[in-house]
Design a protein around this motif. Sequence first.
Motif, PDB file in Angstrom:
ATOM      1  N   THR A 146       0.814  -1.223   0.000  1.00 34.59           N
ATOM      2  CA  THR A 146       0.000   0.000   0.000  1.00 34.59           C
ATOM      3  C   THR A 146       0.844   1.267   0.000  1.00 34.59           C
ATOM      4  N   THR A 147       2.142   1.137  -0.249  1.00 32.98           N
ATOM      5  CA  THR A 147       3.041   2.297  -0.185  1.00 32.98           C
ATOM      6  C   THR A 147       2.611   3.408  -1.140  1.00 32.98           C
ATOM      7  N   VAL A 148       2.294   3.012  -2.371  1.00 31.43           N
ATOM      8  CA  VAL A 148       1.889   4.015  -3.373  1.00 31.43           C
ATOM      9  C   VAL A 148       0.598   4.694  -2.950  1.00 31.43           C
ATOM     10  N   ASN A 149      -0.356   3.891  -2.458  1.00 36.71           N
ATOM     11  CA  ASN A 149      -1.626   4.471  -2.003  1.00 36.71           C
ATOM     12  C   ASN A 149      -1.428   5.469  -0.878  1.00 36.71           C
ATOM     13  N   GLU A 150      -0.593   5.095   0.087  1.00 28.57           N
ATOM     14  CA  GLU A 150      -0.353   5.984   1.222  1.00 28.57           C
ATOM     15  C   GLU A 150       0.313   7.276   0.770  1.00 28.57           C
ATOM     16  N   LEU A 151       1.211   7.158  -0.199  1.00 27.68           N
ATOM     17  CA  LEU A 151       1.900   8.349  -0.707  1.00 27.68           C
ATOM     18  C   LEU A 151       0.924   9.261  -1.456  1.00 27.68           C
ATOM     19  N   VAL A 152       0.092   8.648  -2.319  1.00 31.38           N
ATOM     20  CA  VAL A 152      -0.874   9.443  -3.079  1.00 31.38           C
ATOM     21  C   VAL A 152      -1.890  10.097  -2.142  1.00 31.38           C
ATOM     22  N   THR A 153      -2.353   9.342  -1.138  1.00 30.06           N
ATOM     23  CA  THR A 153      -3.295   9.899  -0.165  1.00 30.06           C
ATOM     24  C   THR A 153      -2.664  11.074   0.574  1.00 30.06           C
ATOM     25  N   PHE A 154      -1.416  10.902   0.989  1.00 27.41           N
ATOM     26  CA  PHE A 154      -0.708  11.961   1.714  1.00 27.41           C
ATOM     27  C   PHE A 154      -0.575  13.204   0.844  1.00 27.41           C
ATOM     28  N   VAL A 155      -0.158  13.011  -0.415  1.00 28.85           N
ATOM     29  CA  VAL A 155       0.056  14.152  -1.308  1.00 28.85           C
ATOM     30  C   VAL A 155      -1.274  14.792  -1.713  1.00 28.85           C
ATOM     31  N   ASP A 156      -2.237  13.940  -2.131  1.00 29.88           N
ATOM     32  CA  ASP A 156      -3.510  14.453  -2.617  1.00 29.88           C
ATOM     33  C   ASP A 156      -4.261  15.212  -1.525  1.00 29.88           C
ATOM     34  N   ILE A 157      -4.528  14.528  -0.414  1.00 29.85           N
ATOM     35  CA  ILE A 157      -5.266  15.177   0.670  1.00 29.85           C
ATOM     36  C   ILE A 157      -4.429  16.294   1.283  1.00 29.85           C
ATOM     37  N   GLY A 158      -3.114  16.059   1.369  1.00 29.26           N
ATOM     38  CA  GLY A 158      -2.237  17.086   1.926  1.00 29.26           C
ATOM     39  C   GLY A 158      -2.255  18.361   1.101  1.00 29.26           C
ATOM     40  N   VAL A 159      -2.193  18.204  -0.225  1.00 31.56           N
ATOM     41  CA  VAL A 159      -2.200  19.371  -1.110  1.00 31.56           C
ATOM     42  C   VAL A 159      -3.536  20.098  -1.030  1.00 31.56           C
ATOM     43  N   VAL A 160      -4.636  19.342  -1.084  1.00 33.62           N
ATOM     44  CA  VAL A 160      -5.968  19.958  -1.023  1.00 33.62           C
ATOM     45  C   VAL A 160      -6.158  20.695   0.298  1.00 33.62           C
ATOM     46  N   ALA A 161      -5.901  19.982   1.408  1.00 31.48           N
ATOM     47  CA  ALA A 161      -6.120  20.578   2.729  1.00 31.48           C
ATOM     48  C   ALA A 161      -5.171  21.752   2.983  1.00 31.48           C
ATOM     49  N   ALA A 162      -3.886  21.565   2.662  1.00 29.37           N
ATOM     50  CA  ALA A 162      -2.900  22.626   2.910  1.00 29.37           C
ATOM     51  C   ALA A 162      -3.180  23.861   2.051  1.00 29.37           C
TER      52      ALA A 162
ATOM     53  N   ILE B 194      -5.870  17.074   9.560  1.00 28.94           N
ATOM     54  CA  ILE B 194      -4.407  17.049   9.445  1.00 28.94           C
ATOM     55  C   ILE B 194      -3.832  15.926  10.305  1.00 28.94           C
ATOM     56  N   PHE B 195      -4.401  15.761  11.507  1.00 26.44           N
ATOM     57  CA  PHE B 195      -3.930  14.720  12.437  1.00 26.44           C
ATOM     58  C   PHE B 195      -4.127  13.326  11.843  1.00 26.44           C
ATOM     59  N   ILE B 196      -5.251  13.106  11.149  1.00 30.65           N
ATOM     60  CA  ILE B 196      -5.587  11.775  10.621  1.00 30.65           C
ATOM     61  C   ILE B 196      -4.817  11.446   9.353  1.00 30.65           C
TER      62      ILE B 196
ATOM     63  N   SER C  88      -0.310   5.514  10.275  1.00 31.10           N
ATOM     64  CA  SER C  88      -0.584   5.645  11.698  1.00 31.10           C
ATOM     65  C   SER C  88      -1.629   4.635  12.157  1.00 31.10           C
ATOM     66  N   LYS C  89      -1.406   4.048  13.325  1.00 31.73           N
ATOM     67  CA  LYS C  89      -2.378   3.134  13.931  1.00 31.73           C
ATOM     68  C   LYS C  89      -2.737   3.611  15.328  1.00 31.73           C
ATOM     69  N   SER C  90      -2.678   4.915  15.545  1.00 33.21           N
ATOM     70  CA  SER C  90      -2.943   5.474  16.861  1.00 33.21           C
ATOM     71  C   SER C  90      -4.390   5.227  17.279  1.00 33.21           C
ATOM     72  N   PRO C  91      -4.613   4.804  18.536  1.00 34.03           N
ATOM     73  CA  PRO C  91      -5.988   4.624  19.020  1.00 34.03           C
ATOM     74  C   PRO C  91      -6.748   5.940  19.121  1.00 34.03           C
ATOM     75  N   LEU C  92      -6.006   7.050  19.054  1.00 35.43           N
ATOM     76  CA  LEU C  92      -6.648   8.363  19.120  1.00 35.43           C
ATOM     77  C   LEU C  92      -7.331   8.746  17.809  1.00 35.43           C
ATOM     78  N   ASP C  93      -6.976   8.071  16.704  1.00 33.43           N
ATOM     79  CA  ASP C  93      -7.510   8.444  15.394  1.00 33.43           C
ATOM     80  C   ASP C  93      -9.037   8.462  15.372  1.00 33.43           C
ATOM     81  N   GLY C  94      -9.647   7.431  15.952  1.00 30.04           N
ATOM     82  CA  GLY C  94     -11.102   7.357  15.950  1.00 30.04           C
ATOM     83  C   GLY C  94     -11.730   8.492  16.727  1.00 30.04           C
ATOM     84  N   ALA C  95     -11.181   8.762  17.919  1.00 31.50           N
ATOM     85  CA  ALA C  95     -11.724   9.840  18.742  1.00 31.50           C
ATOM     86  C   ALA C  95     -11.578  11.194  18.057  1.00 31.50           C
ATOM     87  N   VAL C  96     -10.423  11.404  17.411  1.00 32.61           N
ATOM     88  CA  VAL C  96     -10.178  12.666  16.714  1.00 32.61           C
ATOM     89  C   VAL C  96     -11.109  12.812  15.525  1.00 32.61           C
TER      90      VAL C  96
END
Length: 318
Positions: free
Chosen positions: A197-213, A261-263, A269-277
């Motif tokens: 899933t490396t490519v997916n994670e990278l695309v998600t990071f860039v795509d959502i990161g670019v849109v949100a940022a 941004i946190f998610i 990330s597998k933080s248990p805080l993700d769901g609460a956030v």
Amino acid sequence: MGNTENTSLDTMVTDFILLGLPHPQNLRILLFLIFFIIYILTQLGNLLILLTVWADPKLHARPMYILLGVLSFLDMWLSSVIVPRIILNFTPCSKAIPFGGCVAQLYAFHFLGSTQCFLYTLMAYDRYLAICRPLRYPMLMNGKLCTTLVAGAWVAGSIHGSIQATLTFRLPYCGPNQVDYFFCDIPAVLRLACADTTVNELVTFVDIGVVAASCFMLILLSYANIVHAILKIRTADGRRRAFSTCGSHLTVVTVYYVPCIFIYLRPGSKSPLDGAVAVFYTVVTPLLNPLIYTLRNQEVKSALKRITGGRGAASENK
């Protein structure tokens, strides 16, 4: 765990199990009632805003309130995509969601979420023009242009949602099928993929990161100019009214963007805080929007009084 060599059609998952929000069993009924009430209040509050903007001629002729009405419409749908599934988690009903349902939920969430992201940017731009370019505002932001910009936000959101759903579900899923989350979202679903899933994670990071940022930076830039203009207002009452209008928007934007941004900007990330956030921008923000915009906006409150006032208000307007 399956691998890419063992992904024949008979081993592919046909549904997913949403594990939901972790909670003590003795609080199940209380949490069911809390989320059920939140959902009802969210729908009623946003419907009230939507109807108020539509019914009051003074509001639906102004771009600021057209955008507010669209935001309420988005919040009603975003809440409906997520919250009923959370509520279901607190009942004895099956937690399974069909594969196609998972695809639809992921697409709808990212379609509505990114459209909302673009809409917040348009609302900041509208406030920038109204406060920093008041004389040219009617020409720079008229009803026709506002409608075109909103349509553009919907199209861009649909494209964004389609990209994310296509990339996520082009991967093989051969089991396990338990999604450790309360809805089908990219990080949680990707953990179950039987492929790299490396490519997916990278695309998600860039795509959502670019849109949100990009949206967030444009919003900050707009409000930096707005604050500069407000500080030049000579009367204290004028400054207070301007800050009040913008303060409601900034409050909503902060509650929406910080959890996103946190998610999404922490790949793997597998933080248990993700769901609460995530509850903040999927459940809390749609509930807060009508409260913030009605309690802090005098024009919306006045419109509500005119509508609920019935004939008395109508004769007064005449």
